[in-house]
Design an enzyme around this catalytic site. Structure first.
Site, PDB file in Angstrom:
ATOM      1  N   SER A  13       0.826  -1.212   0.000  1.00  0.00           N
ATOM      2  CA  SER A  13       0.000   0.000   0.000  1.00  0.00           C
ATOM      3  C   SER A  13       0.858   1.259   0.000  1.00  0.00           C
ATOM      4  CB  SER A  13      -0.951  -0.008   1.199  1.00  0.00           C
ATOM      5  OG  SER A  13      -0.215   0.077   2.402  1.00  0.00           O
ATOM      6  N   GLY A  14       1.924   1.232  -0.822  1.00  0.00           N
ATOM      7  CA  GLY A  14       2.622   2.481  -1.145  1.00  0.00           C
ATOM      8  C   GLY A  14       1.869   3.132  -2.297  1.00  0.00           C
ATOM      9  N   ALA A  16       2.355   2.991  -5.505  1.00  0.00           N
ATOM     10  CA  ALA A  16       2.058   2.094  -6.630  1.00  0.00           C
ATOM     11  C   ALA A  16       0.821   1.249  -6.331  1.00  0.00           C
ATOM     12  CB  ALA A  16       3.261   1.200  -6.918  1.00  0.00           C
ATOM     13  N   SER A  47       6.980   5.148   0.229  1.00  0.00           N
ATOM     14  CA  SER A  47       6.300   6.276  -0.437  1.00  0.00           C
ATOM     15  C   SER A  47       6.046   7.419   0.526  1.00  0.00           C
ATOM     16  CB  SER A  47       4.965   5.819  -1.015  1.00  0.00           C
ATOM     17  OG  SER A  47       5.160   4.845  -2.001  1.00  0.00           O
ATOM     18  N   GLY A  53      10.097  15.106  -4.601  1.00  0.00           N
ATOM     19  CA  GLY A  53       8.925  15.264  -5.437  1.00  0.00           C
ATOM     20  C   GLY A  53       8.773  14.217  -6.509  1.00  0.00           C
ATOM     21  N   GLU A 120      16.323  19.192  -9.393  1.00  0.00           N
ATOM     22  CA  GLU A 120      17.109  18.209  -8.626  1.00  0.00           C
ATOM     23  C   GLU A 120      18.284  17.760  -9.488  1.00  0.00           C
ATOM     24  OE1 GLU A 120      14.315  16.148  -5.332  1.00  0.00           O
ATOM     25  OE2 GLU A 120      14.020  15.396  -7.336  1.00  0.00           O
ATOM     26  N   HIS A 238      21.914   7.228  -1.484  1.00  0.00           N
ATOM     27  CA  HIS A 238      21.673   8.677  -1.541  1.00  0.00           C
ATOM     28  C   HIS A 238      22.855   9.368  -0.870  1.00  0.00           C
ATOM     29  CE1 HIS A 238      19.746  12.586  -1.220  1.00  0.00           C
ATOM     30  NE2 HIS A 238      18.708  12.141  -1.911  1.00  0.00           N
ATOM     31  N   ARG A 285      23.422  11.156  -8.931  1.00  0.00           N
ATOM     32  CA  ARG A 285      23.486  10.767  -7.523  1.00  0.00           C
ATOM     33  C   ARG A 285      24.651   9.826  -7.209  1.00  0.00           C
ATOM     34  NH1 ARG A 285      17.630   9.317  -5.389  1.00  0.00           N
ATOM     35  NH2 ARG A 285      17.375  11.560  -5.545  1.00  0.00           N
ATOM     36  N   HIS A 346      19.249   3.770  -0.481  1.00  0.00           N
ATOM     37  CA  HIS A 346      18.050   4.580  -0.699  1.00  0.00           C
ATOM     38  C   HIS A 346      17.038   3.938  -1.629  1.00  0.00           C
ATOM     39  CE1 HIS A 346      15.785   8.299  -1.010  1.00  0.00           C
ATOM     40  NE2 HIS A 346      15.939   8.331  -2.316  1.00  0.00           N
ATOM     41  N   GLU A 370       8.755   0.163  -7.038  1.00  0.00           N
ATOM     42  CA  GLU A 370      10.177  -0.113  -6.786  1.00  0.00           C
ATOM     43  C   GLU A 370      10.549  -1.592  -6.890  1.00  0.00           C
ATOM     44  OE1 GLU A 370      11.753   2.214  -3.563  1.00  0.00           O
ATOM     45  OE2 GLU A 370      13.626   1.080  -3.535  1.00  0.00           O
ATOM     46  N   ARG A 381      19.147   5.730 -10.867  1.00  0.00           N
ATOM     47  CA  ARG A 381      17.868   6.425 -11.076  1.00  0.00           C
ATOM     48  C   ARG A 381      18.027   7.940 -10.999  1.00  0.00           C
ATOM     49  NH1 ARG A 381      13.810   8.280  -7.413  1.00  0.00           N
ATOM     50  NH2 ARG A 381      15.091   7.472  -5.722  1.00  0.00           N
ATOM     51  N   SER A 386      11.089   7.894  -9.550  1.00  0.00           N
ATOM     52  CA  SER A 386      10.477   6.679  -9.001  1.00  0.00           C
ATOM     53  C   SER A 386       8.966   6.843  -8.816  1.00  0.00           C
ATOM     54  CB  SER A 386      11.112   6.327  -7.661  1.00  0.00           C
ATOM     55  OG  SER A 386      10.368   5.314  -7.062  1.00  0.00           O
TER      56      SER A 386
HETATM   57  P1  FAD Z   1       6.488   1.370  -1.093  1.00  0.00           P
HETATM   58  O1  FAD Z   1       6.008   2.755  -1.014  1.00  0.00           O
HETATM   59  O2  FAD Z   1       7.737   1.037  -0.418  1.00  0.00           O
HETATM   60  O3  FAD Z   1       5.333   0.426  -0.541  1.00  0.00           O
HETATM   61  C1  FAD Z   1       5.557  -0.946  -0.314  1.00  0.00           C
HETATM   62  C2  FAD Z   1       4.348  -1.523   0.377  1.00  0.00           C
HETATM   63  O4  FAD Z   1       4.417  -2.939   0.360  1.00  0.00           O
HETATM   64  C3  FAD Z   1       4.214  -1.138   1.830  1.00  0.00           C
HETATM   65  O5  FAD Z   1       2.861  -0.877   2.095  1.00  0.00           O
HETATM   66  C4  FAD Z   1       4.647  -2.398   2.578  1.00  0.00           C
HETATM   67  O6  FAD Z   1       4.089  -2.514   3.858  1.00  0.00           O
HETATM   68  C5  FAD Z   1       4.116  -3.454   1.646  1.00  0.00           C
HETATM   69  N1  FAD Z   1       4.760  -4.766   1.752  1.00  0.00           N
HETATM   70  C6  FAD Z   1       6.065  -5.073   1.568  1.00  0.00           C
HETATM   71  N2  FAD Z   1       6.252  -6.398   1.722  1.00  0.00           N
HETATM   72  C7  FAD Z   1       5.050  -6.947   2.000  1.00  0.00           C
HETATM   73  C8  FAD Z   1       4.595  -8.273   2.269  1.00  0.00           C
HETATM   74  N3  FAD Z   1       5.413  -9.331   2.301  1.00  0.00           N
HETATM   75  N4  FAD Z   1       3.284  -8.466   2.520  1.00  0.00           N
HETATM   76  C9  FAD Z   1       2.424  -7.422   2.530  1.00  0.00           C
HETATM   77  N5  FAD Z   1       2.793  -6.149   2.280  1.00  0.00           N
HETATM   78  C10 FAD Z   1       4.091  -5.920   2.011  1.00  0.00           C
HETATM   79  N6  FAD Z   1      11.169   8.901  -5.083  1.00  0.00           N
HETATM   80  C11 FAD Z   1      10.809   9.938  -5.863  1.00  0.00           C
HETATM   81  O7  FAD Z   1      10.427   9.749  -7.028  1.00  0.00           O
HETATM   82  N7  FAD Z   1      10.817  11.204  -5.353  1.00  0.00           N
HETATM   83  C12 FAD Z   1      11.213  11.488  -4.093  1.00  0.00           C
HETATM   84  O8  FAD Z   1      11.197  12.631  -3.672  1.00  0.00           O
HETATM   85  C13 FAD Z   1      11.633  10.421  -3.280  1.00  0.00           C
HETATM   86  N8  FAD Z   1      12.062  10.639  -2.009  1.00  0.00           N
HETATM   87  C14 FAD Z   1      12.353   9.573  -1.203  1.00  0.00           C
HETATM   88  C15 FAD Z   1      12.682   9.802   0.127  1.00  0.00           C
HETATM   89  C16 FAD Z   1      12.892   8.728   0.984  1.00  0.00           C
HETATM   90  C17 FAD Z   1      13.266   8.980   2.406  1.00  0.00           C
HETATM   91  C18 FAD Z   1      12.769   7.404   0.491  1.00  0.00           C
HETATM   92  C19 FAD Z   1      12.964   6.233   1.396  1.00  0.00           C
HETATM   93  C20 FAD Z   1      12.460   7.173  -0.839  1.00  0.00           C
HETATM   94  C21 FAD Z   1      12.250   8.248  -1.696  1.00  0.00           C
HETATM   95  N9  FAD Z   1      11.925   8.047  -3.033  1.00  0.00           N
HETATM   96  C22 FAD Z   1      11.570   9.116  -3.822  1.00  0.00           C
HETATM   97  C23 FAD Z   1      11.729   6.700  -3.555  1.00  0.00           C
HETATM   98  C24 FAD Z   1      10.229   6.393  -3.550  1.00  0.00           C
HETATM   99  O9  FAD Z   1       9.643   6.915  -2.400  1.00  0.00           O
HETATM  100  C25 FAD Z   1       9.948   4.913  -3.616  1.00  0.00           C
HETATM  101  O10 FAD Z   1      10.711   4.317  -4.620  1.00  0.00           O
HETATM  102  C26 FAD Z   1       8.478   4.669  -3.922  1.00  0.00           C
HETATM  103  O11 FAD Z   1       7.687   5.370  -3.020  1.00  0.00           O
HETATM  104  C27 FAD Z   1       8.170   3.187  -3.877  1.00  0.00           C
HETATM  105  O12 FAD Z   1       6.781   3.045  -3.902  1.00  0.00           O
HETATM  106  P2  FAD Z   1       6.133   1.600  -3.956  1.00  0.00           P
HETATM  107  O13 FAD Z   1       4.660   1.807  -3.963  1.00  0.00           O
HETATM  108  O14 FAD Z   1       6.744   0.829  -5.057  1.00  0.00           O
HETATM  109  O15 FAD Z   1       6.623   0.898  -2.614  1.00  0.00           O
HETATM  110  C1  SIN Z   2      15.298  13.488  -2.529  1.00  0.00           C
HETATM  111  O1  SIN Z   2      14.390  14.248  -2.196  1.00  0.00           O
HETATM  112  O2  SIN Z   2      16.496  13.784  -2.525  1.00  0.00           O
HETATM  113  C2  SIN Z   2      14.945  12.119  -2.966  1.00  0.00           C
HETATM  114  C3  SIN Z   2      14.461  12.168  -4.332  1.00  0.00           C
HETATM  115  C4  SIN Z   2      14.443  10.803  -4.925  1.00  0.00           C
HETATM  116  O3  SIN Z   2      14.865   9.833  -4.300  1.00  0.00           O
HETATM  117  O4  SIN Z   2      13.985  10.709  -6.069  1.00  0.00           O
END
Ligand code: FAD
Ligand code: SIN
Length: 538
Positions: A13-14, A16, A47, A53, A120, A238, A285, A346, A370, A381, A386
């Site tokens: 529940s990120g 995506a 997420s 951003g 950025e 990062h 990066r 990161h 991701e 990246r 992302s």
């Molecule tokens: P996630 O958001 O990580 O969600 C994963 C989900 O899967 C969670 O709900 C978790 O609980 C669930 N899950 C995992 N394993 C299981 C399992 N076995 N069973 C059930 N549920 C499970 N990207 C950008 O583009 N811009 C930014 O500014 C940026 N800033 C960032 C800052 C930080 C501090 C971090 C850590 C990352 C940042 N990123 C950024 C990267 C970006 O946030 C992530 O790549 C993106 O949010 C991933 O989204 P997702 O939905 O794929 O996964």
């Molecule tokens: C950041 O805000 O520096 C993170 C951006 C990213 O991971 O894309």
């Protein structure tokens, strides 16, 4: 064991997973309903912590163009990005971001109500949309979580860990086995569509910007089910995580702070990026990370510093309210003091190999966000790509599924029953100190499979991972969420180290001290599990 069936199951529940749930519910025919599973609370994810951003190549941004974004992404990707994927994602960003606005997502606007774009690293123009100043992920998550919670057609399981994919001998995914961490009960969930949206692997490393759930579960599940995995050696570090003693899960100091003019300096306030790249603080990066790491090694220090004192106090407080607050809490007034920063794991560029619609090599198994490897990011990246990839691929998987028959399978295949049986049997109830073992693994990965690698370090890393596997022999049923996470971390750690050992060159985030050059004719690394062990494939 309890049994349920659905037309579609989304794990994670990120951004995506949430957006995919909303789009699939909006468009697809779902005779057996849709289920969203998360191992923690709805919305707890990487997420939520996104700061800088989301890239938006929007028609109204007259300074920008898709050709410029495509070129920046490919340059940052160090020759491994797939042109068609990059083009598709760039060209679809306008459509998807306008759709997000309809779901109640807000991005920051200027006094005339126009969207504002920031800069950025490695972007040639200002094109990064942000929200709540430096709380982009939290704001998007909040809007999408609200829509998902209000939608009575989407069932939600919280605190539920996906532990094994139900894939039959014909390589068809028929569902997933889940474990409720509160009740300790298992459930078989049957569905023609299982979408992994389980995020990244930052927790494999001692220092990371990722929250505790980023343990690579979806990658381990997909690998164990036989899916083809791609570019598993590419871990992005990062350059600027807040380096406070004793904090290993490190708060991010967004690249956007450098985008607004902050400089990297040593303890004496001397700038050093000119030694490493003409683009200085806004180089890709991987380059800035290695520069910081190198400065730390030559000066024998645990961090370098970010000097943001050239940005005025009001701007810092308005544009970066959370970063300002976090620094202040730690006795750092970023308007006047240098911020101690150091690299931290990161983002994961590798993942389940998919096309733009999230289809993996296994029928019925999809991966988005991701956990997937679409070829967008290549070896490194580009910042803020992302979140864009998460939403474009979620949109596309929904678009694909709207034309598919989504009736849940009527009966359980015989070969899947044997998987389920393994989880109904009792296992020895040895207590493992998972916290200790997890810390050991994080140390090993940081030291031997980290920012700089060579053959000796990678072989040592693999030997030490094997030693941990011998102490913790569970490869199937476990007793708790913590054990499942550690089981998965061990699997993914081995894949990352093996792929890093096999790639005898340096490219993007994968830097081999013993092979510092980039070879001309190398391509993606792909592998899957054959006869119980990893096997590299073309
Ligand atoms: P996630 O958001 O990580 O969600 C994963 C989900 O899967 C969670 O709900 C978790 O609980 C669930 N899950 C995992 N394993 C299981 C399992 N076995 N069973 C059930 N549920 C499970 N990207 C950008 O583009 N811009 C930014 O500014 C940026 N800033 C960032 C800052 C930080 C501090 C971090 C850590 C990352 C940042 N990123 C950024 C990267 C970006 O946030 C992530 O790549 C993106 O949010 C991933 O989204 P997702 O939905 O794929 O996964
Ligand atoms: C950041 O805000 O520096 C993170 C951006 C990213 O991971 O894309």
């Amino acid at each position: 064991m309890k049994y349920s069936k659905y037309s579609t199951i989304i794990i994670g529940s990120g951004i995506a997973g949430l957006y995919a749930a909303l789009k699939i519910e909006q468009q697809a025919k779902l005779p057996d309903g849709i289920l969203l599973i998360t191992k923690s609370k709805l919305g707890e994810s990487n997420s939520r912590y996104a700061q800088g951003g989301m890239v938006g190549v929007l028609k109204e941004n007259k300074n920008d163009s898709t050709s410029s974004h495509i070129s920046d992404t490919i340059k940052a990707g160090a020759g491994l990005s797939e042109f068609n994927t990059v083009k598709f994602i760039s060209e679809n960003s306008d459509k998807v971001i306008k759709d997000l606005l309809k779901f109640g997502v807000e991005f920051d606007r200027d006094e005339n109500g126009e969207l504002t774009f920031t800069l950025e690293a490695a972007h040639s123009v200002n094109r990064v949309l942000h929200s709540g100043g430096d709380a982009t992920g939290k704001m998007i998550e909040k809007a999408l979580c609200q829509k998902v919670s209000e939608n009575h057609n989407i069932d939600i399981y919280e605190q539920t860990v996906a532990v094994e994919l139900l894939v039959n001998a014909k390589d068809e995914c028929k569902g997933v086995l889940v474990f409720n961490d509160l009740t300790k009960e298992y459930e078989t969930l049957y569905s023609p569509v299982v979408i992994l949206a389980t995020g990244g692997i930052g927790q494999l490393y001692k220092y990371t910007t990722n929250p505790s759930g980023a343990t690579g579960d979806g990658l381990a599940l997909a690998y164990n089910a036989g899916a083809v995995m791609q570019d598993m050696e590419f871990v992005q570090f990062h350059p600027t995580a807040l380096a406070i003693d004793g904090e290993e899960n490190r708060f991010l100091i967004s690249e956007a702070v450098r985008g607004e003019g902050a400089k990297l300096v040593d303890a004496d306030g001397v700038e050093f990026m000119q030694k490493y790249d003409d683009r200085l603080e806004l180089a890709p990066r991987d380059i800035v990370t290695r520069a910081n790491f190198n400065e730390m090694m030559i000066n024998h220090t645990d961090n370098v510093y970010l000097n943001a004192t050239c940005i005025n106090t009001q701007k810092l407080q308005e544009r970066f309210p959370n970063i300002y607050h976090k620094c202040f809490e730690n006795g750092i007034d970023m308007a006047h003091d240098f911020i101690p920063v150091a690299p931290a794991a990161h983002y994961f560029m590798g993942g389940v190999k998919t096309n733009i619609e999230g289809q993996s090599s296994i029928k019925g198994l999809y991966a988005i966000g991701e956990v997937s490897s679409t070829g967008l990011h290549g070896g490194n990246r580009l910042a803020s790509n992302s979140l864009l990839e998460c939403v474009v691929c979620a949109y596309e998987v929904a678009d694909f599924l709207k034309n598919q028959p989504l009736n849940a399978p009527k009966q359980i295949d015989e070969d899947i029953k044997s998987i389920i049986d393994r989880y109904t049997e009792d296992i020895e109830s040895d207590e493992y100190d998972v916290k200790y073992l997890r810390e050991k693994l994080q140390d090993i990965m940081w030291t031997y499979v980290g920012i700089l690698r060579d053959e000796k370090s990678l072989i040592t890393g693999l030997e030490k991972i094997d030693e941990l596997s011998a102490i913790f022999p569970r490869t199937s049923k476990c007793l708790s969420k913590a054990e499942y996470e550690f089981r998965n971390m061990l699997t993914v750690a081995r894949l990352v180290a093996n792929c890093a050992l096999r790639r005898k060159e340096s490219r993007g985030a994968h830097y081999r001290i013993d092979f510092p050059n980039t070879e001309e004719h190398t391509t993606h690394s792909c592998l899957n599990k054959k006869e119980g062990d990893l096997c590299f494939v073309k």
